[in-house]
Design a protein around this motif. Structure first.
Motif, mmCIF file in Angstrom:
data_model
loop_
_atom_site.group_PDB
_atom_site.id
_atom_site.type_symbol
_atom_site.label_atom_id
_atom_site.label_comp_id
_atom_site.label_asym_id
_atom_site.label_seq_id
_atom_site.Cartn_x
_atom_site.Cartn_y
_atom_site.Cartn_z
ATOM 1 N N SER A 1 -21.552 13.315 -16.070
ATOM 2 C CA SER A 1 -21.553 12.192 -16.992
ATOM 3 C C SER A 1 -20.422 11.237 -16.652
ATOM 4 C CB SER A 1 -21.419 12.661 -18.441
ATOM 5 O OG SER A 1 -20.164 13.264 -18.653
ATOM 6 N N CYS A 2 -20.659 9.973 -16.910
ATOM 7 C CA CYS A 2 -19.667 8.921 -16.739
ATOM 8 C C CYS A 2 -19.600 8.158 -18.052
ATOM 9 C CB CYS A 2 -20.063 8.010 -15.587
ATOM 10 S SG CYS A 2 -18.922 6.638 -15.291
ATOM 11 N N ALA A 3 -18.521 8.362 -18.779
ATOM 12 C CA ALA A 3 -18.351 7.697 -20.065
ATOM 13 C C ALA A 3 -17.300 6.606 -19.927
ATOM 14 C CB ALA A 3 -17.922 8.709 -21.120
ATOM 15 N N ALA A 4 -17.447 5.561 -20.750
ATOM 16 C CA ALA A 4 -16.538 4.422 -20.648
ATOM 17 C C ALA A 4 -15.822 4.172 -21.964
ATOM 18 C CB ALA A 4 -17.310 3.176 -20.230
ATOM 19 N N SER A 5 -14.679 3.505 -21.819
ATOM 20 C CA SER A 5 -13.839 3.255 -22.991
ATOM 21 C C SER A 5 -14.290 2.030 -23.782
ATOM 22 C CB SER A 5 -12.391 3.060 -22.543
ATOM 23 O OG SER A 5 -12.305 1.975 -21.633
ATOM 24 N N ARG A 6 -15.099 1.177 -23.153
ATOM 25 C CA ARG A 6 -15.499 -0.055 -23.821
ATOM 26 C C ARG A 6 -17.010 -0.206 -23.835
ATOM 27 N NH1 ARG A 6 -11.960 -4.879 -21.376
ATOM 28 N NH2 ARG A 6 -13.218 -6.020 -22.887
ATOM 29 N N ARG A 7 -17.512 -0.829 -24.891
ATOM 30 C CA ARG A 7 -18.963 -0.998 -25.039
ATOM 31 C C ARG A 7 -19.532 -1.935 -23.977
ATOM 32 N NH1 ARG A 7 -21.470 2.838 -27.556
ATOM 33 N NH2 ARG A 7 -23.243 1.426 -27.687
ATOM 34 N N THR A 8 -18.671 -2.776 -23.401
ATOM 35 C CA THR A 8 -19.158 -3.690 -22.356
ATOM 36 C C THR A 8 -19.686 -2.935 -21.148
ATOM 37 O OG1 THR A 8 -16.851 -3.881 -21.620
ATOM 38 C CG2 THR A 8 -17.734 -5.668 -22.980
ATOM 39 N N PHE A 9 -19.325 -1.660 -21.058
ATOM 40 C CA PHE A 9 -19.849 -0.805 -19.986
ATOM 41 C C PHE A 9 -21.365 -0.825 -19.964
ATOM 42 C CE2 PHE A 9 -19.867 2.552 -17.001
ATOM 43 C CZ PHE A 9 -20.691 3.583 -17.431
ATOM 44 N N SER A 10 -21.964 -1.004 -21.136
ATOM 45 C CA SER A 10 -23.416 -0.995 -21.228
ATOM 46 C C SER A 10 -24.051 -2.197 -20.536
ATOM 47 C CB SER A 10 -23.856 -0.963 -22.695
ATOM 48 O OG SER A 10 -23.457 -2.141 -23.349
ATOM 49 N N THR A 11 -23.248 -3.171 -20.160
ATOM 50 C CA THR A 11 -23.767 -4.351 -19.454
ATOM 51 C C THR A 11 -23.390 -4.343 -17.977
ATOM 52 O OG1 THR A 11 -21.838 -5.715 -19.933
ATOM 53 C CG2 THR A 11 -23.613 -5.711 -21.575
ATOM 54 N N TYR A 12 -22.897 -3.243 -17.486
ATOM 55 C CA TYR A 12 -22.483 -3.132 -16.093
ATOM 56 C C TYR A 12 -23.484 -2.324 -15.288
ATOM 57 C CZ TYR A 12 -17.765 -4.541 -17.616
ATOM 58 O OH TYR A 12 -16.690 -5.207 -18.134
ATOM 59 N N ALA A 13 -23.567 -2.612 -14.021
ATOM 60 C CA ALA A 13 -24.240 -1.706 -13.089
ATOM 61 C C ALA A 13 -23.290 -0.533 -12.818
ATOM 62 C CB ALA A 13 -24.555 -2.431 -11.791
ATOM 63 N N VAL A 14 -23.848 0.628 -12.632
ATOM 64 C CA VAL A 14 -23.028 1.834 -12.448
ATOM 65 C C VAL A 14 -23.492 2.580 -11.205
ATOM 66 C CG1 VAL A 14 -22.334 4.041 -13.469
ATOM 67 C CG2 VAL A 14 -22.623 2.016 -14.925
ATOM 68 N N GLY A 15 -22.541 3.137 -10.523
ATOM 69 C CA GLY A 15 -22.874 3.909 -9.331
ATOM 70 C C GLY A 15 -22.131 5.226 -9.294
ATOM 71 N N TRP A 16 -22.709 6.153 -8.570
ATOM 72 C CA TRP A 16 -22.047 7.430 -8.293
ATOM 73 C C TRP A 16 -21.796 7.515 -6.792
ATOM 74 C CZ3 TRP A 16 -20.057 10.948 -11.584
ATOM 75 C CH2 TRP A 16 -20.464 10.915 -12.916
ATOM 76 N N PHE A 17 -20.626 8.004 -6.452
ATOM 77 C CA PHE A 17 -20.212 8.180 -5.073
ATOM 78 C C PHE A 17 -19.657 9.590 -4.927
ATOM 79 C CE2 PHE A 17 -20.324 3.730 -3.648
ATOM 80 C CZ PHE A 17 -20.446 3.089 -4.871
ATOM 81 N N ARG A 18 -19.541 10.026 -3.696
ATOM 82 C CA ARG A 18 -18.933 11.337 -3.468
ATOM 83 C C ARG A 18 -18.141 11.329 -2.185
ATOM 84 N NH1 ARG A 18 -24.464 14.853 -2.283
ATOM 85 N NH2 ARG A 18 -24.898 14.028 -0.185
ATOM 86 N N GLN A 19 -17.158 12.209 -2.140
ATOM 87 C CA GLN A 19 -16.345 12.353 -0.939
ATOM 88 C C GLN A 19 -16.112 13.827 -0.682
ATOM 89 O OE1 GLN A 19 -12.627 10.185 -0.924
ATOM 90 N NE2 GLN A 19 -12.571 10.245 1.304
ATOM 91 N N ALA A 20 -16.624 14.287 0.430
ATOM 92 C CA ALA A 20 -16.436 15.674 0.838
ATOM 93 C C ALA A 20 -15.155 15.785 1.657
ATOM 94 C CB ALA A 20 -17.637 16.144 1.654
ATOM 95 N N PRO A 21 -14.576 16.964 1.734
ATOM 96 C CA PRO A 21 -13.335 17.135 2.506
ATOM 97 C C PRO A 21 -13.514 16.686 3.945
ATOM 98 C CG PRO A 21 -13.756 19.064 1.175
ATOM 99 C CD PRO A 21 -14.983 18.202 1.061
ATOM 100 N N GLY A 22 -12.601 15.845 4.393
ATOM 101 C CA GLY A 22 -12.641 15.380 5.768
ATOM 102 C C GLY A 22 -13.670 14.316 6.057
ATOM 103 N N LYS A 23 -14.348 13.831 5.021
ATOM 104 C CA LYS A 23 -15.384 12.811 5.219
ATOM 105 C C LYS A 23 -15.069 11.575 4.397
ATOM 106 C CE LYS A 23 -19.197 15.937 6.324
ATOM 107 N NZ LYS A 23 -20.619 16.289 6.030
ATOM 108 N N GLU A 24 -15.728 10.487 4.744
ATOM 109 C CA GLU A 24 -15.545 9.259 4.001
ATOM 110 C C GLU A 24 -16.374 9.298 2.713
ATOM 111 O OE1 GLU A 24 -14.646 6.167 7.693
ATOM 112 O OE2 GLU A 24 -16.408 5.904 6.428
ATOM 113 N N ARG A 25 -15.947 8.493 1.775
ATOM 114 C CA ARG A 25 -16.702 8.376 0.534
ATOM 115 C C ARG A 25 -18.055 7.748 0.816
ATOM 116 N NH1 ARG A 25 -13.511 5.205 -3.789
ATOM 117 N NH2 ARG A 25 -14.099 3.458 -2.437
ATOM 118 N N GLU A 26 -19.091 8.277 0.164
ATOM 119 C CA GLU A 26 -20.428 7.752 0.383
ATOM 120 C C GLU A 26 -21.121 7.505 -0.944
ATOM 121 O OE1 GLU A 26 -22.943 10.514 2.456
ATOM 122 O OE2 GLU A 26 -22.725 12.090 0.956
#
Length: 119
Positions: A20-45
């Motif tokens: 889950s990704c929760a936000a502190s402000r209601r304006t979050f509901s008007t934003y695009a949201v993304g998930w990324f990941r970074q494995a050890p020794g690798k770049e964020r993707e």
């Protein structure tokens, strides 16, 4: 906007987790949201994203068919349901948000939540 990612943990291959990704402000509901990941020794993707206002989801090829991103406006939260997990999904997962869905830049980042998939 402060983002709080949670839901990570240790799971066996084939299992599932929901981040889950929760936000502190209601304006979050008007934003695009993304998930990324970074494995050890690798770049964020990039992993998955959801646009605003259409809430159109899109995914990296590596997770397509296994992960689902969705938004709950009542909870001001974006979810990442991860099924059929594989050891190669092990990484620190981050959520990010941006005001402009068409932009390449992300305005806000949360701290990571660790996902570990054992074989």
């Amino acid at each position: 906007v402060q983002l709080q990612a949670s839901g990570g943990g240790l799971v066996r291959a084939g299992g599932f987790l929901r981040l889950s990704c929760a936000a502190s402000r209601r304006t979050f509901s008007t934003y695009a949201v993304g998930w990324f990941r970074q494995a050890p020794g690798k770049e964020r993707e990039f992993v998955a994203g959801i646009t605003w206002p259409s809430d159109t989801p899109y995914y990296a090829d590596s997770v397509k068919g296994r992960f689902t991103i969705s938004r709950d406006y009542s909870k001001n939260t974006v979810w990442l349901q991860m099924n059929s997990l594989k050891p190669e999904d092990t990484a620190l997962y981050y959520c990010a948000a941006r005001k402009d869905s068409t932009s390449n830049a992300w305005d806000y980042w949360g701290q990571g939540t660790l996902v570990t998939v054992s074989s």
